[in-house]
Design a protein around this motif. Structure first.
Motif, PDB file in Angstrom:
ATOM      1  N   GLY A   1      -7.296   0.825 -11.683  1.00  0.00           N
ATOM      2  CA  GLY A   1      -6.931   0.121 -10.461  1.00  0.00           C
ATOM      3  C   GLY A   1      -7.670  -1.197 -10.358  1.00  0.00           C
ATOM      4  O   GLY A   1      -8.279  -1.680 -11.315  1.00  0.00           O
ATOM      5  N   SER A   2      -7.630  -1.783  -9.169  1.00  0.00           N
ATOM      6  CA  SER A   2      -8.296  -3.063  -8.931  1.00  0.00           C
ATOM      7  C   SER A   2      -8.669  -3.170  -7.457  1.00  0.00           C
ATOM      8  O   SER A   2      -8.129  -2.457  -6.610  1.00  0.00           O
ATOM      9  CB  SER A   2      -7.387  -4.221  -9.332  1.00  0.00           C
ATOM     10  N   SER A   3      -9.600  -4.085  -7.174  1.00  0.00           N
ATOM     11  CA  SER A   3      -9.987  -4.326  -5.792  1.00  0.00           C
ATOM     12  C   SER A   3     -10.569  -5.725  -5.672  1.00  0.00           C
ATOM     13  O   SER A   3     -10.961  -6.338  -6.670  1.00  0.00           O
ATOM     14  CB  SER A   3     -11.012  -3.284  -5.325  1.00  0.00           C
ATOM     15  N   TYR A   4     -10.597  -6.234  -4.432  1.00  0.00           N
ATOM     16  CA  TYR A   4     -11.284  -7.494  -4.172  1.00  0.00           C
ATOM     17  C   TYR A   4     -11.825  -7.505  -2.757  1.00  0.00           C
ATOM     18  O   TYR A   4     -11.371  -6.769  -1.887  1.00  0.00           O
ATOM     19  CB  TYR A   4     -10.373  -8.710  -4.410  1.00  0.00           C
TER      20      TYR A   4
ATOM     21  N   GLU B   1      -9.296  -5.323  -0.244  1.00  0.00           N
ATOM     22  CA  GLU B   1      -8.099  -4.645  -0.719  1.00  0.00           C
ATOM     23  C   GLU B   1      -8.465  -3.797  -1.925  1.00  0.00           C
ATOM     24  O   GLU B   1      -9.257  -4.224  -2.771  1.00  0.00           O
ATOM     25  CB  GLU B   1      -7.034  -5.664  -1.119  1.00  0.00           C
ATOM     26  N   SER B   2      -7.911  -2.592  -1.977  1.00  0.00           N
ATOM     27  CA  SER B   2      -8.157  -1.690  -3.095  1.00  0.00           C
ATOM     28  C   SER B   2      -6.834  -1.049  -3.502  1.00  0.00           C
ATOM     29  O   SER B   2      -6.111  -0.516  -2.652  1.00  0.00           O
ATOM     30  CB  SER B   2      -9.158  -0.603  -2.683  1.00  0.00           C
TER      31      SER B   2
ATOM     32  N   ASP C   1      -1.884   6.528  -6.906  1.00  0.00           N
ATOM     33  CA  ASP C   1      -1.121   5.591  -6.079  1.00  0.00           C
ATOM     34  C   ASP C   1      -1.677   5.451  -4.667  1.00  0.00           C
ATOM     35  O   ASP C   1      -0.979   5.647  -3.677  1.00  0.00           O
ATOM     36  CB  ASP C   1       0.353   6.005  -6.025  1.00  0.00           C
ATOM     37  N   SER C   2      -2.948   5.094  -4.567  1.00  0.00           N
ATOM     38  CA  SER C   2      -3.585   4.883  -3.273  1.00  0.00           C
ATOM     39  C   SER C   2      -3.816   3.379  -3.072  1.00  0.00           C
ATOM     40  O   SER C   2      -4.301   2.691  -3.969  1.00  0.00           O
ATOM     41  CB  SER C   2      -4.924   5.625  -3.242  1.00  0.00           C
ATOM     42  N   TYR C   3      -3.462   2.874  -1.891  1.00  0.00           N
ATOM     43  CA  TYR C   3      -3.593   1.449  -1.589  1.00  0.00           C
ATOM     44  C   TYR C   3      -4.214   1.296  -0.204  1.00  0.00           C
ATOM     45  O   TYR C   3      -3.765   1.935   0.752  1.00  0.00           O
ATOM     46  CB  TYR C   3      -2.219   0.777  -1.625  1.00  0.00           C
ATOM     47  N   ASP C   4      -5.275   0.483  -0.105  1.00  0.00           N
ATOM     48  CA  ASP C   4      -5.945   0.231   1.165  1.00  0.00           C
ATOM     49  C   ASP C   4      -6.153  -1.274   1.331  1.00  0.00           C
ATOM     50  O   ASP C   4      -6.528  -1.953   0.374  1.00  0.00           O
ATOM     51  CB  ASP C   4      -7.315   0.909   1.216  1.00  0.00           C
ATOM     52  N   ILE C   5      -5.954  -1.753   2.562  1.00  0.00           N
ATOM     53  CA  ILE C   5      -6.233  -3.151   2.875  1.00  0.00           C
ATOM     54  C   ILE C   5      -6.817  -3.208   4.284  1.00  0.00           C
ATOM     55  O   ILE C   5      -6.412  -2.435   5.165  1.00  0.00           O
ATOM     56  CB  ILE C   5      -4.970  -4.038   2.737  1.00  0.00           C
ATOM     57  N   GLU C   6      -7.801  -4.094   4.468  1.00  0.00           N
ATOM     58  CA  GLU C   6      -8.449  -4.230   5.772  1.00  0.00           C
ATOM     59  C   GLU C   6      -8.828  -5.687   5.986  1.00  0.00           C
ATOM     60  O   GLU C   6      -9.261  -6.364   5.049  1.00  0.00           O
ATOM     61  CB  GLU C   6      -9.704  -3.356   5.825  1.00  0.00           C
ATOM     62  N   HIS C   7      -8.643  -6.156   7.201  1.00  0.00           N
ATOM     63  CA  HIS C   7      -9.165  -7.481   7.545  1.00  0.00           C
ATOM     64  C   HIS C   7      -9.817  -7.407   8.913  1.00  0.00           C
ATOM     65  O   HIS C   7      -9.374  -6.692   9.804  1.00  0.00           O
ATOM     66  CB  HIS C   7      -8.087  -8.575   7.478  1.00  0.00           C
ATOM     67  N   MET C   8     -10.955  -8.144   9.026  1.00  0.00           N
ATOM     68  CA  MET C   8     -11.768  -8.108  10.240  1.00  0.00           C
ATOM     69  C   MET C   8     -12.175  -9.519  10.639  1.00  0.00           C
ATOM     70  O   MET C   8     -12.424 -10.365   9.785  1.00  0.00           O
ATOM     71  CB  MET C   8     -13.045  -7.290  10.002  1.00  0.00           C
ATOM     72  N   PHE C   9     -12.255  -9.736  11.951  1.00  0.00           N
ATOM     73  CA  PHE C   9     -12.792 -10.967  12.526  1.00  0.00           C
ATOM     74  C   PHE C   9     -14.041 -10.591  13.316  1.00  0.00           C
ATOM     75  O   PHE C   9     -14.010  -9.648  14.105  1.00  0.00           O
ATOM     76  CB  PHE C   9     -11.779 -11.619  13.474  1.00  0.00           C
TER      77      PHE C   9
ATOM     78  N   LYS D   1      -4.677  -0.803   6.719  1.00  0.00           N
ATOM     79  CA  LYS D   1      -3.515  -0.015   6.311  1.00  0.00           C
ATOM     80  C   LYS D   1      -3.913   0.773   5.078  1.00  0.00           C
ATOM     81  O   LYS D   1      -4.543   0.236   4.162  1.00  0.00           O
ATOM     82  CB  LYS D   1      -2.341  -0.932   5.979  1.00  0.00           C
ATOM     83  N   ALA D   2      -3.605   2.069   5.070  1.00  0.00           N
ATOM     84  CA  ALA D   2      -3.870   2.933   3.928  1.00  0.00           C
ATOM     85  C   ALA D   2      -2.591   3.678   3.575  1.00  0.00           C
ATOM     86  O   ALA D   2      -1.958   4.269   4.456  1.00  0.00           O
ATOM     87  CB  ALA D   2      -4.983   3.924   4.249  1.00  0.00           C
TER      88      ALA D   2
END
Length: 168
Positions: A24-27, A55-56, A75-83, A117-118
Protein backbone atom coordinates in the motif's frame (compact mmCIF):
# COMPACT_ATOMS: atom_id res chain seq x y z
CA UNK A 1 6.69 32.45 10.55
CA UNK A 2 5.57 29.13 9.25
CA UNK A 3 6.04 25.38 9.11
CA UNK A 4 5.61 22.90 6.27
CA UNK A 5 5.81 19.10 6.33
CA UNK A 6 5.26 16.37 3.75
CA UNK A 7 6.00 12.66 3.96
CA UNK A 8 5.12 9.73 1.76
CA UNK A 9 5.53 5.99 2.17
CA UNK A 10 5.21 3.06 -0.23
CA UNK A 11 4.96 -0.50 1.04
CA UNK A 12 5.74 -3.39 -1.33
CA UNK A 13 5.73 -6.77 0.42
CA UNK A 14 6.92 -4.99 3.58
CA UNK A 15 7.39 -6.90 6.86
CA UNK A 16 7.31 -5.37 10.33
CA UNK A 17 7.09 -7.32 13.62
CA UNK A 18 3.69 -9.11 13.25
CA UNK A 19 2.70 -7.57 9.89
CA UNK A 20 3.57 -9.47 6.72
CA UNK A 21 2.96 -8.95 2.97
CA UNK A 22 2.16 -5.28 3.62
CA UNK A 23 1.28 -3.53 0.35
CA UNK A 24 0.00 0.00 0.00
CA UNK A 25 0.93 3.66 0.31
CA UNK A 26 0.33 6.67 2.52
CA UNK A 27 1.16 10.35 2.83
CA UNK A 28 0.93 13.18 5.36
CA UNK A 29 0.86 16.89 4.57
CA UNK A 30 0.84 19.86 6.94
CA UNK A 31 1.15 23.63 6.57
CA UNK A 32 1.14 26.07 9.51
CA UNK A 33 1.54 29.85 9.21
CA UNK A 34 1.86 31.74 12.49
CA UNK A 35 2.48 35.15 14.02
CA UNK A 36 3.92 36.09 17.40
CA UNK A 37 4.10 39.35 19.35
CA UNK A 38 6.85 39.80 21.96
CA UNK A 39 5.11 41.84 24.65
CA UNK A 40 8.11 41.84 27.02
CA UNK A 41 11.72 40.68 26.98
CA UNK A 42 12.01 36.91 26.32
CA UNK A 43 8.21 36.39 26.32
CA UNK A 44 5.73 36.39 23.45
CA UNK A 45 2.21 35.35 22.56
CA UNK A 46 1.06 34.13 19.16
CA UNK A 47 -1.50 32.51 16.89
CA UNK A 48 -1.13 29.54 14.57
CA UNK A 49 -3.51 28.31 11.88
CA UNK A 50 -2.85 24.79 10.57
CA UNK A 51 -4.10 22.46 7.87
CA UNK A 52 -3.28 18.73 8.12
CA UNK A 53 -4.17 16.01 5.62
CA UNK A 54 -3.36 12.31 5.74
CA UNK A 55 -4.23 9.45 3.42
CA UNK A 56 -3.59 5.72 3.66
CA UNK A 57 -4.34 3.14 0.96
CA UNK A 58 -3.76 -0.41 2.20
CA UNK A 59 -4.05 -3.07 -0.52
CA UNK A 60 -3.05 -6.09 1.55
CA UNK A 61 -1.60 -6.97 4.95
CA UNK A 62 -1.39 -10.22 6.95
CA UNK A 63 -1.11 -10.44 10.73
CA UNK A 64 1.14 -13.35 11.76
CA UNK A 65 2.19 -14.35 15.29
CA UNK A 66 4.42 -17.39 15.89
CA UNK A 67 3.89 -18.55 12.29
CA UNK A 68 0.11 -18.53 12.64
CA UNK A 69 -1.90 -16.36 10.24
CA UNK A 70 -4.39 -14.44 12.43
CA UNK A 71 -6.07 -12.55 9.61
CA UNK A 72 -5.78 -10.27 6.63
CA UNK A 73 -6.69 -6.69 5.87
CA UNK A 74 -7.52 -6.01 2.23
CA UNK A 75 -8.62 -2.92 0.28
CA UNK A 76 -8.68 -0.44 3.16
CA UNK A 77 -8.65 3.31 2.42
CA UNK A 78 -8.57 6.17 4.95
CA UNK A 79 -8.39 9.94 4.45
CA UNK A 80 -8.55 12.74 7.02
CA UNK A 81 -8.18 16.49 6.93
CA UNK A 82 -8.11 18.87 9.90
CA UNK A 83 -8.02 22.62 10.47
CA UNK A 84 -6.51 23.90 13.74
CA UNK A 85 -6.47 27.28 15.49
CA UNK A 86 -3.82 27.60 18.19
CA UNK A 87 -2.88 30.24 20.73
CA UNK A 88 0.57 29.91 22.31
CA UNK A 89 2.79 31.52 24.93
CA UNK A 90 6.54 31.42 24.27
CA UNK A 91 9.33 31.90 26.83
CA UNK A 92 12.93 32.36 25.65
CA UNK A 93 16.24 31.72 27.40
CA UNK A 94 19.29 33.22 25.69
CA UNK A 95 22.36 30.99 25.49
CA UNK A 96 24.86 33.80 25.01
CA UNK A 97 25.32 37.49 25.81
CA UNK A 98 23.83 38.85 22.55
CA UNK A 99 20.95 36.28 22.55
CA UNK A 100 21.62 35.12 18.97
CA UNK A 101 21.08 31.49 20.08
CA UNK A 102 18.43 30.48 22.54
CA UNK A 103 16.14 27.87 23.95
CA UNK A 104 12.39 28.33 24.08
CA UNK A 105 9.27 26.61 25.37
CA UNK A 106 5.84 27.03 23.79
CA UNK A 107 2.71 26.28 25.79
CA UNK A 108 -0.09 25.73 23.27
CA UNK A 109 -3.87 25.43 23.34
CA UNK A 110 -5.45 24.22 20.07
CA UNK A 111 -8.91 23.57 18.71
CA UNK A 112 -9.25 21.44 15.59
CA UNK A 113 -12.14 20.63 13.28
CA UNK A 114 -12.10 18.17 10.41
CA UNK A 115 -13.58 15.24 8.56
CA UNK A 116 -12.49 11.71 7.75
CA UNK A 117 -13.57 8.86 5.52
CA UNK A 118 -12.72 5.17 5.97
CA UNK A 119 -13.66 2.49 3.45
CA UNK A 120 -13.02 -1.22 2.96
CA UNK A 121 -13.75 -3.50 0.05
CA UNK A 122 -13.64 -3.19 -3.73
CA UNK A 123 -16.08 -2.96 -6.62
CA UNK A 124 -19.74 -3.24 -5.54
CA UNK A 125 -18.70 -4.49 -2.07
CA UNK A 126 -17.44 -1.16 -0.63
CA UNK A 127 -18.48 -0.19 2.89
CA UNK A 128 -17.33 2.78 4.90
CA UNK A 129 -17.97 5.62 7.28
CA UNK A 130 -17.74 9.41 7.23
CA UNK A 131 -16.82 11.20 10.46
CA UNK A 132 -16.77 14.75 11.74
CA UNK A 133 -13.93 15.43 14.18
CA UNK A 134 -13.60 18.01 16.97
CA UNK A 135 -10.32 18.06 18.89
CA UNK A 136 -8.92 20.06 21.80
CA UNK A 137 -5.17 19.91 22.53
CA UNK A 138 -2.92 21.27 25.24
CA UNK A 139 0.80 20.84 24.64
CA UNK A 140 4.35 21.83 25.52
CA UNK A 141 6.90 22.27 22.73
CA UNK A 142 10.56 22.97 23.57
CA UNK A 143 12.93 24.19 20.89
CA UNK A 144 16.19 25.80 19.86
CA UNK A 145 16.35 29.01 17.83
CA UNK A 146 19.07 30.91 16.00
CA UNK A 147 18.35 34.56 15.21
CA UNK A 148 19.58 35.62 11.76
CA UNK A 149 18.71 39.25 12.55
CA UNK A 150 16.45 41.01 15.06
CA UNK A 151 13.23 39.93 13.29
CA UNK A 152 14.09 36.56 11.72
CA UNK A 153 15.04 33.22 13.32
CA UNK A 154 15.42 29.57 12.35
CA UNK A 155 13.87 27.09 14.80
CA UNK A 156 14.22 23.42 15.63
CA UNK A 157 11.53 21.95 17.90
CA UNK A 158 10.12 18.72 19.35
CA UNK A 159 6.45 18.17 20.24
CA UNK A 160 7.35 16.82 23.65
CA UNK A 161 4.20 16.28 25.68
CA UNK A 162 0.53 17.01 25.33
CA UNK A 163 -3.03 16.10 26.09
CA UNK A 164 -5.56 15.64 23.32
CA UNK A 165 -9.32 15.09 23.56
CA UNK A 166 -10.97 14.06 20.30
CA UNK A 167 -14.71 13.72 19.58
CA UNK A 168 -15.41 11.69 16.43
Amino acid sequence: GGQFAFSTRDYDNYKFIIFDDWEGSSYNFSVTPYVMYAFKENTGVGLKFSYHRSESDLSNMSIIIDGEDLGKINDSYDIEHMFYSTVFLRNYLGLEKNNRFGLYVDTELSYGYGQSKATTGAGDEITGTYSTINELKLGVTPGLCAFINENFAIELFINLVGLSVKDV
